[in-house]
Write an enzyme that holds these catalytic residues in place. Structure first.
Site, PDB file in Angstrom:
ATOM      1  N   TYR A  91       0.853  -1.194   0.000  1.00 37.52           N
ATOM      2  CA  TYR A  91       0.000   0.000   0.000  1.00 37.52           C
ATOM      3  C   TYR A  91       0.882   1.235   0.000  1.00 37.52           C
ATOM      4  O   TYR A  91       2.002   1.222   0.517  1.00 37.52           O
ATOM      5  CB  TYR A  91      -0.900  -0.013   1.239  1.00 37.52           C
ATOM      6  CG  TYR A  91      -2.085   0.915   1.161  1.00 37.52           C
ATOM      7  CD1 TYR A  91      -3.045   0.777   0.177  1.00 37.52           C
ATOM      8  CD2 TYR A  91      -2.257   1.936   2.098  1.00 37.52           C
ATOM      9  CE1 TYR A  91      -4.144   1.620   0.119  1.00 37.52           C
ATOM     10  CE2 TYR A  91      -3.356   2.787   2.052  1.00 37.52           C
ATOM     11  CZ  TYR A  91      -4.297   2.622   1.049  1.00 37.52           C
ATOM     12  OH  TYR A  91      -5.376   3.462   0.987  1.00 37.52           O
ATOM     13  N   ARG A 213     -19.279  -7.844 -13.867  1.00 42.45           N
ATOM     14  CA  ARG A 213     -18.805  -9.001 -14.622  1.00 42.45           C
ATOM     15  C   ARG A 213     -19.928 -10.026 -14.760  1.00 42.45           C
ATOM     16  O   ARG A 213     -20.737 -10.189 -13.856  1.00 42.45           O
ATOM     17  CB  ARG A 213     -17.613  -9.643 -13.917  1.00 42.45           C
ATOM     18  CG  ARG A 213     -16.339  -8.815 -13.950  1.00 42.45           C
ATOM     19  CD  ARG A 213     -15.229  -9.503 -13.191  1.00 42.45           C
ATOM     20  NE  ARG A 213     -15.560  -9.631 -11.772  1.00 42.45           N
ATOM     21  CZ  ARG A 213     -14.842 -10.325 -10.891  1.00 42.45           C
ATOM     22  NH1 ARG A 213     -13.761 -10.989 -11.306  1.00 42.45           N
ATOM     23  NH2 ARG A 213     -15.193 -10.395  -9.626  1.00 42.45           N
ATOM     24  N   ARG A 215     -21.714 -13.599 -14.631  1.00 47.01           N
ATOM     25  CA  ARG A 215     -21.593 -14.675 -13.631  1.00 47.01           C
ATOM     26  C   ARG A 215     -22.841 -15.541 -13.682  1.00 47.01           C
ATOM     27  O   ARG A 215     -23.850 -15.184 -14.290  1.00 47.01           O
ATOM     28  CB  ARG A 215     -21.406 -14.081 -12.233  1.00 47.01           C
ATOM     29  CG  ARG A 215     -22.610 -13.241 -11.784  1.00 47.01           C
ATOM     30  CD  ARG A 215     -22.241 -12.347 -10.628  1.00 47.01           C
ATOM     31  NE  ARG A 215     -21.299 -11.331 -11.052  1.00 47.01           N
ATOM     32  CZ  ARG A 215     -20.380 -10.795 -10.261  1.00 47.01           C
ATOM     33  NH1 ARG A 215     -20.290 -11.174  -9.018  1.00 47.01           N
ATOM     34  NH2 ARG A 215     -19.558  -9.863 -10.713  1.00 47.01           N
ATOM     35  N   TYR A 283     -10.419   5.256  -8.939  1.00 46.80           N
ATOM     36  CA  TYR A 283     -10.184   5.107  -7.497  1.00 46.80           C
ATOM     37  C   TYR A 283      -9.651   3.732  -7.144  1.00 46.80           C
ATOM     38  O   TYR A 283      -9.326   3.463  -5.979  1.00 46.80           O
ATOM     39  CB  TYR A 283     -11.483   5.381  -6.728  1.00 46.80           C
ATOM     40  CG  TYR A 283     -12.569   4.356  -6.976  1.00 46.80           C
ATOM     41  CD1 TYR A 283     -12.695   3.241  -6.144  1.00 46.80           C
ATOM     42  CD2 TYR A 283     -13.457   4.488  -8.034  1.00 46.80           C
ATOM     43  CE1 TYR A 283     -13.682   2.291  -6.375  1.00 46.80           C
ATOM     44  CE2 TYR A 283     -14.444   3.554  -8.265  1.00 46.80           C
ATOM     45  CZ  TYR A 283     -14.553   2.445  -7.435  1.00 46.80           C
ATOM     46  OH  TYR A 283     -15.528   1.502  -7.674  1.00 46.80           O
ATOM     47  N   GLY A 285      -7.936  -0.307  -9.014  1.00 45.06           N
ATOM     48  CA  GLY A 285      -7.407  -1.016 -10.185  1.00 45.06           C
ATOM     49  C   GLY A 285      -7.475  -2.513 -10.005  1.00 45.06           C
ATOM     50  O   GLY A 285      -6.448  -3.197 -10.003  1.00 45.06           O
ATOM     51  N   MET A 286      -8.694  -3.028  -9.860  1.00 46.29           N
ATOM     52  CA  MET A 286      -8.868  -4.455  -9.583  1.00 46.29           C
ATOM     53  C   MET A 286      -8.222  -5.353 -10.633  1.00 46.29           C
ATOM     54  O   MET A 286      -7.739  -6.438 -10.318  1.00 46.29           O
ATOM     55  CB  MET A 286     -10.360  -4.778  -9.474  1.00 46.29           C
ATOM     56  CG  MET A 286     -11.016  -4.278  -8.210  1.00 46.29           C
ATOM     57  SD  MET A 286     -12.807  -4.559  -8.236  1.00 46.29           S
ATOM     58  CE  MET A 286     -12.898  -6.274  -8.749  1.00 46.29           C
ATOM     59  N   TRP A 309      -7.993   9.418  -4.146  1.00 49.69           N
ATOM     60  CA  TRP A 309      -7.567   8.570  -3.034  1.00 49.69           C
ATOM     61  C   TRP A 309      -8.169   9.150  -1.768  1.00 49.69           C
ATOM     62  O   TRP A 309      -7.832  10.248  -1.353  1.00 49.69           O
ATOM     63  CB  TRP A 309      -6.041   8.533  -2.946  1.00 49.69           C
ATOM     64  CG  TRP A 309      -5.509   7.606  -1.888  1.00 49.69           C
ATOM     65  CD1 TRP A 309      -6.082   6.454  -1.426  1.00 49.69           C
ATOM     66  CD2 TRP A 309      -4.271   7.742  -1.174  1.00 49.69           C
ATOM     67  NE1 TRP A 309      -5.288   5.865  -0.465  1.00 49.69           N
ATOM     68  CE2 TRP A 309      -4.175   6.627  -0.294  1.00 49.69           C
ATOM     69  CE3 TRP A 309      -3.243   8.686  -1.193  1.00 49.69           C
ATOM     70  CZ2 TRP A 309      -3.086   6.455   0.549  1.00 49.69           C
ATOM     71  CZ3 TRP A 309      -2.170   8.507  -0.352  1.00 49.69           C
ATOM     72  CH2 TRP A 309      -2.087   7.395   0.505  1.00 49.69           C
TER      73      TRP A 309
END
Length: 376
Positions: A91, A213, A215, A283, A285-286, A309
């Protein structure tokens, strides 16, 4: 009142029975001690895999407080991705080691020092800044490190108000110059931030296009998000089709604001759907992929791409009246059942390793939350 709201009130105001029996009536507790109180903390002495470096530590905290100190009994604290990243050392913000894990949570004031006038016994408090160390049963801290929060809202809401609802609030408030009826588009719409965006946007009469996404249980997810107030819910695959353009056309206006928590191709699609002079706020960045901006949207649509942030905003607005206003408005929404947390699993603090392990296994549809109520 929606089914989701009614279920949430029942579970948080009366009794939660997951991963141990946890009494959720949080006032007037744990006052039977003399000169000290035993505190259990989840700590780490080095950065690394949380499953390996986290451990519990017990110590005695004196009730004889210094003039500026506050004794707090922690009530609840979530396990957020930033908590995991902080322990890993990846982090942006790194606490001084050894450190207590956890950035967010709610506690009850048990006692205050002689100089403390802003807090009193029985008040609820949240950390004023990240890095407080909330995964523990008790803490002694100087009062500026704590912020009073209303104690007439469910404890689960108070414990999770600092990160996700605040991030959603600020992005909707500070970017895009939005007005009632405007359209907001977001990816990662089923995340904790995404669900907060949906609810706050509805409360402010904004329309939302929410991308998730694909599913197996897609229909259930779509129904859940629509109960929260989503205007439209579509998949990543749908967002790349001509039908997506027709959907936006049917709204009568393209989105003025895009919220990106994924990055990669998903962020690129958000930019393509933005109105001229629109704003995309990143916010998260998966996908762990960079944000790629097509040259054409910069030149011909004059879009703006910025980052947000929440921890930095909190630092810059430590004593800002705007921060007080934000929490007051969020608490009002909670009282009116216009803002509820995402589905959660509750773990007793002593079972922190199970909660962490589960949180690190990837998306499961439920946020992991630690409860300190059964600690004697």
């Amino acid at each position: 009142m929606s089914k989701i709201c009614a279920k949430y009130i029942f579970r948080t105001l009366f009794r939660i029975q997951e991963h141990g029996s946890t009494n959720a009536t949080f006032t007037n507790v744990h006052r039977r001690y003399a000169s000290s109180v035993n505190s259990m903390s989840v700590v780490y002495n080095e950065y690394g895999n949380p499953n390996k470096v986290l451990k519990t530590e017990n110590c005695q905290l004196s009730k004889c407080l210094q003039a500026d100190e506050v004794l707090v009994k922690m009530l609840m604290a979530p396990v957020n991705p930033s908590d995991i990243n902080m322990v890993e050392g990846t982090y942006f913000m790194k606490p001084k080691l050894p450190a207590v894990a956890g950035n967010e949570g709610v506690g009850e004031v048990l006692d205050v020092g002689t100089n403390v006038k802003s807090l009193k016994t029985g008040d609820w408090v949240i950390p004023n800044q990240a890095g407080f160390g909330t995964w523990r049963t008790h803490a002694v801290a100087d009062y500026p490190r704590l912020r009073k929060i209303s104690n007439d809202i469910p404890p689960l809401s108070a414990a999770t108000i600092v990160v996700n609802p605040s991030t959603a609030y600020r992005m909707l408030k500070d970017f895009g110059n939005l007005k009632p009826g405007d359209v907001v588009i977001q990816n990662s719409a089923n995340s904790a931030v995404g669900q907060s965006v949906i609810q706050i946007a509805k409360a402010w009469n904004l329309r939302t296009i929410n991308i998730v996404r694909g599913r197996d249980n897609l229909d259930d997810l779509v129904e859940q998000l629509k109960q929260l107030g989503a205007t439209h819910v579509v998949t990543e695959e749908f967002s790349r089709t001509p039908e997506m353009k027709e959907l936006i056309k049917s709204l009568g206006a393209a989105p003025k604001l895009a919220l990106n928590g994924v990055g990669g191709k998903s962020a690129t699609e958000l930019l393509r759907h933005l109105a001229s002079k629109g704003v995309m706020v990143t916010y998260g960045g998966m996908s762990r992929q960079p944000v790629v901006v097509p040259t054409g949207v910069f030149i011909f649509k004059e879009v703006t791409a910025v980052g947000y942030w929440n921890s930095q905003w909190n630092i810059e607005n430590d004593t800002s009246p705007e921060r007080d206003t934000m929490f007051e408005e969020l608490c009002d929404m909670i009282r009116e059942c216009k803002l509820i947390p995402p589905p959660c699993e509750i773990f007793e603090l002593e079972n922190y390793s199970e909660a962490v392990r589960s949180a690190m296994e990837g998306f499961q549809g439920k946020k992991k939350v630690l409860s300190m109520q059964d600690f004697q």
